[in-house]
Enzyme design. Sequence first.
Site, short mmCIF file in Angstrom:
data_model
loop_
_atom_site.label_atom_id
_atom_site.label_comp_id
_atom_site.label_asym_id
_atom_site.label_seq_id
_atom_site.Cartn_x
_atom_site.Cartn_y
_atom_site.Cartn_z
N LYS A 1 0.98 -1.07 -0.14
CA LYS A 1 0.33 -0.05 0.11
C LYS A 1 0.88 1.11 -0.04
CE LYS A 1 -3.42 2.72 3.03
NZ LYS A 1 -3.87 2.77 4.59
N ASP B 1 -2.42 10.18 3.14
CA ASP B 1 -4.00 10.63 3.62
C ASP B 1 -4.46 11.74 3.77
OD1 ASP B 1 -6.47 8.67 3.71
OD2 ASP B 1 -5.15 7.49 5.07
N LYS C 1 -10.33 12.97 8.12
CA LYS C 1 -9.07 12.53 8.86
C LYS C 1 -10.01 13.83 9.84
CE LYS C 1 -6.15 9.40 7.58
NZ LYS C 1 -6.87 8.48 8.78
N ASP D 1 -12.34 7.17 3.47
CA ASP D 1 -10.97 6.84 4.40
C ASP D 1 -10.95 5.37 4.60
OD1 ASP D 1 -8.52 7.28 5.88
OD2 ASP D 1 -9.30 7.13 7.89
N GLU E 1 -9.50 3.63 2.07
CA GLU E 1 -8.82 4.01 1.05
C GLU E 1 -7.58 2.49 0.36
OE1 GLU E 1 -5.25 4.84 2.73
OE2 GLU E 1 -7.92 5.67 3.19
N ARG F 1 -7.55 -0.74 0.75
CA ARG F 1 -7.66 -2.15 0.35
C ARG F 1 -8.47 -1.82 -0.79
NH1 ARG F 1 -12.07 -1.95 4.97
NH2 ARG F 1 -10.32 -1.05 6.06
#
Length: 510
Positions: free
Chosen positions: A272, A277, A284, A354, A356, A358
């Site tokens: 990943k 992020d 977040k 969030d 993301e 996966r």
Amino acid sequence: MTALTLSTAAAAGLKADALVVGVAKGDKGPVVAPGADAVEKAFGGKLATVLETLGASGGEGEVTKLPAPDGVKAPLVLAVGLGAVPEKDESFGTEALRRAAGAAARALSGTKKAAFALPVDSADEVQAIGEGVLLGAYSFDAYKENGNGKAAKAKDAKGPLGDAVILGTKPRDKAAKAAIERATAVAEELNRARDLINTPPNDLNPEAFAAVAQAAAKEHGIKVQVLDEKALTKGGYGGILGVGAGSQSPPRLVKLSYSHAKAKKHLAFVGKGITYDSGGISLKPAGHNETMKCDMSGAAAVFAAVVAAARLGLEVNVTGWLALAENMPSGSATRPGDVLRMYSGKTVEVLNTDAEGRLVLADAIAKASEDKPDAIVDVATLTGAMMVALGSRTFGIMANDDAFRTSLYEIAEASGEPAWPMPLPEHLVKGMDSSTADIANMGERMGGGLVAGLFLREFVGEGITWAHLDIAGPAFNEGAPFGYTPKGGTGTAVRTLVALAERTAAGDLG
């Protein structure tokens, strides 16, 4: 960078700026460890007494500096704690040596030459001390006043410790020499991963990460393929494109291929690589954004492991997949409720932007499956739920094969990377049902780390052994340094992946 050498010279007679000795925690106070006999003699047999007077106990990672007595050529003696005295006929263990060497290397910042007189009876212990020294000597100062303004390449990294001599082993001992070579290759590449993790996201977007991978691939004879946003669109990588849709920095999928003419097995590592992020539209909350440059730690680990395998010349084919994207909110960002068509053809309803990681991993896992590898291992800072379950120093292992999961757990523990086997409960699958798509990217809140693993399993090719490492906890150390672990990016999972490749090359995939 710190250079490792071997020597059989007597500890007291070697010219160095510092001499490191081990001390253990005994029932009645500190006990001087094997390897420091000459130093103990120079102290008149009173080294343990002096250390106890100064408050030392021999506890793990404890560091005590002493002026050297007459008879010791180094001006400074550094006693480092190894932990409890081992039982009769047992050794301190490689991880205790690795941590002690790391703590000593950190304490000797700025020292030109240090000699390490720690207990050494095997090549494995030489390797552990070497790794500890190189990992403990790591520092990231590229953005400090005297830095160079960019993440250093592994071969150019400037550690705070100069030369390190490991005493007690013949320099021409083939096993010891090989142990030093392995320690150097693995530690240097792990430190390169740390550099990437620590680099600010304004300097490390998906394109920049891909460029670093391309440069390393060229240097080490690794084949590399980079899919840009046009190629990703043409190929139908809906997960990677969906995550990167809100950013001005478009996503990338990087394939690194190391092959060996004598290889009989093929491993695929998938990382990943969210270079930042924000959570996307599902933003977040305050206090959760500051360290999100580390959300590409899985890709950094995969990248480092492939390069290390190439440097070591392992007889196994290893393919690394770096799923790189930046997750940002904007007018073009994926929204909660959107449906993405993934590379595999499955459709995913995005209930939380969030979640993301996966999504990018699913595309990369599906693509990696097309090569029919003997096993796929993905690595990701995937869920806060895994941190709740296992804390900040242990990563979780999930797999579609119990024996493979157990093997990975044993490999991780032997490598000095705390891990724990986790289940994939079938009853949690139903929570990802969607009325509009094949599957949703969220399920039940309780057991969220396991839900993420179950989601990824849906994209593994039929009949392929697969494991998922959720490294959300240990990937980034927000606390004080300890052992050979610095503050910031840790490079966790690199040693586990390299050890898996080594074991596979030896014919034991697990």
